[in-house]
Design a protein around this motif. Structure first.
Motif, PDB file in Angstrom:
ATOM      1  N   VAL A  11       2.392 -18.698  -8.108  1.00 43.44           N
ATOM      2  CA  VAL A  11       3.648 -18.753  -8.856  1.00 43.44           C
ATOM      3  C   VAL A  11       3.559 -19.746 -10.011  1.00 43.44           C
ATOM      4  CG1 VAL A  11       6.129 -19.194  -8.673  1.00 43.44           C
ATOM      5  CG2 VAL A  11       4.930 -18.083  -6.794  1.00 43.44           C
ATOM      6  N   ASP A  12       2.780 -20.802  -9.818  1.00 45.83           N
ATOM      7  CA  ASP A  12       2.677 -21.849 -10.837  1.00 45.83           C
ATOM      8  C   ASP A  12       1.506 -21.645 -11.794  1.00 45.83           C
ATOM      9  OD1 ASP A  12       4.847 -23.403  -9.892  1.00 45.83           O
ATOM     10  OD2 ASP A  12       3.598 -24.175  -8.277  1.00 45.83           O
ATOM     11  N   LEU A  91      10.080 -19.370 -14.727  1.00 48.84           N
ATOM     12  CA  LEU A  91      10.039 -20.365 -13.663  1.00 48.84           C
ATOM     13  C   LEU A  91      10.576 -21.681 -14.212  1.00 48.84           C
ATOM     14  CD1 LEU A  91       9.143 -21.144 -10.776  1.00 48.84           C
ATOM     15  CD2 LEU A  91       6.921 -21.778 -11.757  1.00 48.84           C
ATOM     16  N   ARG A  93      11.746 -24.639 -11.821  1.00 52.37           N
ATOM     17  CA  ARG A  93      11.459 -25.818 -10.998  1.00 52.37           C
ATOM     18  C   ARG A  93      10.955 -25.372  -9.626  1.00 52.37           C
ATOM     19  NH1 ARG A  93      15.789 -30.760  -9.638  1.00 52.37           N
ATOM     20  NH2 ARG A  93      14.295 -32.088  -8.513  1.00 52.37           N
ATOM     21  N   SER A  94       9.976 -26.104  -9.092  1.00 55.08           N
ATOM     22  CA  SER A  94       9.411 -25.752  -7.785  1.00 55.08           C
ATOM     23  C   SER A  94       9.371 -26.962  -6.867  1.00 55.08           C
ATOM     24  CB  SER A  94       7.978 -25.210  -7.943  1.00 55.08           C
ATOM     25  OG  SER A  94       7.955 -23.991  -8.650  1.00 55.08           O
ATOM     26  N   VAL A  96       7.276 -27.819  -3.150  1.00 50.65           N
ATOM     27  CA  VAL A  96       6.289 -27.308  -2.198  1.00 50.65           C
ATOM     28  C   VAL A  96       6.033 -28.368  -1.139  1.00 50.65           C
ATOM     29  CG1 VAL A  96       3.974 -26.362  -1.889  1.00 50.65           C
ATOM     30  CG2 VAL A  96       5.206 -25.953  -4.027  1.00 50.65           C
ATOM     31  N   SER A 144       7.967 -23.444   0.561  1.00 47.20           N
ATOM     32  CA  SER A 144       8.168 -23.725  -0.865  1.00 47.20           C
ATOM     33  C   SER A 144       9.434 -23.049  -1.357  1.00 47.20           C
ATOM     34  CB  SER A 144       6.977 -23.224  -1.686  1.00 47.20           C
ATOM     35  OG  SER A 144       6.932 -21.799  -1.659  1.00 47.20           O
ATOM     36  N   HIS A 146      10.574 -21.753  -5.286  1.00 42.16           N
ATOM     37  CA  HIS A 146      10.245 -21.643  -6.708  1.00 42.16           C
ATOM     38  C   HIS A 146      11.457 -21.028  -7.416  1.00 42.16           C
ATOM     39  CE1 HIS A 146       5.997 -22.574  -5.952  1.00 42.16           C
ATOM     40  NE2 HIS A 146       6.104 -21.808  -4.880  1.00 42.16           N
ATOM     41  N   HIS A 148      13.637 -19.665 -10.408  1.00 40.00           N
ATOM     42  CA  HIS A 148      13.503 -18.995 -11.686  1.00 40.00           C
ATOM     43  C   HIS A 148      14.887 -18.803 -12.306  1.00 40.00           C
ATOM     44  CE1 HIS A 148      10.037 -17.886  -9.262  1.00 40.00           C
ATOM     45  NE2 HIS A 148       9.424 -17.324 -10.289  1.00 40.00           N
ATOM     46  N   ASN A 158      15.444 -17.629  -6.404  1.00 34.01           N
ATOM     47  CA  ASN A 158      14.579 -18.543  -5.669  1.00 34.01           C
ATOM     48  C   ASN A 158      13.562 -17.717  -4.899  1.00 34.01           C
ATOM     49  OD1 ASN A 158      13.335 -20.577  -4.233  1.00 34.01           O
ATOM     50  ND2 ASN A 158      15.019 -20.874  -2.798  1.00 34.01           N
TER      51      ASN A 158
END
Length: 365
Positions: A11-12, A91, A93-94, A96, A144, A146, A148, A158
């Motif tokens: 995702v990142d 995206l 903010r994430s 994890v 996690s 993530h 968007h 999310n």
């Protein structure tokens, strides 16, 4: 593009700036046909990956497609999926979990607002992170989140990874308020002004196709690039001797066959190299993420789970490969091959609560 039978999206990944989400009816859509077409036919230059998920609750098939920033091709995805209802995201903010396990389920959470307001999207996400920070006992199965934001400013997605569906259900039941936590901050999330609807669905991974990250494959990137060897000095010395002699020194290490594996760091993006005992299954190479039976996965395994494109050196043979975690059925079949080479793997598994992964490396074409 390369088909990865069991690879979750990175995702990142740094070369993906846009996400297109599309839905279709799984009863009317062939997963194999979608993946075969994405792999074999020329794809738009900005396409980075196509990952397919099937809903646990109904017959919905979702495509999570990653693109270079501002290059998302709506017509391509609509034609590929036979669907016209697409939403484009970025995206934002994430979060994890440290030493995170392999995911077994993704929960797609969507929230709609009463109008376009990019700042409001971000404030809502920040409110969720504040609520999560207030948890004294976070949900154990959560891996996690993530978050968007839709490019039209009206929706938040999310992409949340969980160990399995049961863990997500239990988290909701424990809170008693339809959230995955019970800190006071969740009330502010629920009462956030301007939210008109929200919901979630649980999905399982069914297949994926990914392009090599921008800048070339890890294998090609190794040539002339700075590569960091293992922080353990005895391993680093083994690696240096292996590289300098094309494996004449180091391929057999204390009687065990070893290879060099280069991965891309999941947090730094830097190239990381280590030496590992390997086995064979035909043309495939097998590795065990034992970490000497410790509770945490080894760093190299976490890296390849994030980016399955790796570089491999076996003796003097250098090649690119795709890495994946063996399924439970494959592990049962292949595990004895690895314990025949290194019997301590059985002891490591017995002493660890962690399901030690067996990794399959398949040479890239």
């Amino acid at each position: 593009m390369t088909t990865n039978r069991a690879s979750w999206p990175d995702v990142d990944r740094p070369d993906a700036g846009s996400v297109l989400l599309a839905e279709a009816d799984a009863r009317e859509t062939s997963v194999k046909a979608i993946l075969d077409r994405a792999r074999r036919e020329p794809s738009p230059p900005g396409l980075r990956s196509v990952t397919l998920f099937r809903s646990v609750e109904d017959e919905t098939l979702v495509a999570y497609t990653q693109w270079a920033k501002d290059e998302a091709d709506h017509a391509y995805v609509a034609d590929l999926m036979g669907a016209g209802n697409l939403v484009e995201y970025r995206l934002h903010r994430s979060g994890v979990r440290d030493n995170s396990p392999a995911p077994g389920c993704v929960v797609l959470v969507t929230v709609d607002f009463d109008g376009s307001d990019p700042q409001r999207q971000q404030r809502w996400i920040d409110t969720v992170f504040d609520a999560m920070a207030g948890e004294t006992q976070p949900a154990q199965g959560g891996i996690s989140g993530h978050f968007h934001v839709s490019v039209d400013g009206t929706r938040v997605l999310n992409y949340a990874e969980w160990t399995d569906e049961r863990a997500h259900r239990e988290a909701l039941e424990r809170s008693g308020q339809g959230t995955v936590g019970s800190s006071p901050g969740w009330r502010r999330v629920q009462e956030f002004p301007g939210v008109i609807s929200g919901g979630y669905r649980r999905f399982r991974l069914v297949g994926s196709v990914s392009a090599t990250p921008a800048g070339g494959a890890v294998g090609r990137a190794v040539e002339g690039a700075e590569v960091s060897d293992s922080p353990m000095e005895w391993v680093a010395e083994h690696v240096r001797a292996y590289v300098e002699t094309d494996g004449r020194t180091g391929h057999l290490y204390q009687g065990w066959p070893t290879l060099l594996l280069t991965t891309r760091g999941r947090r730094t993006g830097r190239l990381r190299r280590t030496a590992l005992i390997y086995g064979r299954d035909g043309d495939r190479y097998l590795l065990v993420g034992s970490n000497a039976g410790s509770p945490e996965h080894p760093a190299w395994y976490l890296n390849l789970r994030s980016d399955p494109g790796v570089a491999v050196q076996v003796g003097g043979d250098r090649f690119d490969a795709q890495a994946r975690t063996a399924t439970a059925e494959e592990k049962e079949q292949l595990w004895p091959r690895m314990t025949a080479i290194f019997p301590l793997y059985d002891s490591y598994q017995a002493q660890s609560d962690r399901d030690i992964p067996l990794v399959v490396l398949e040479r890239s074409s």
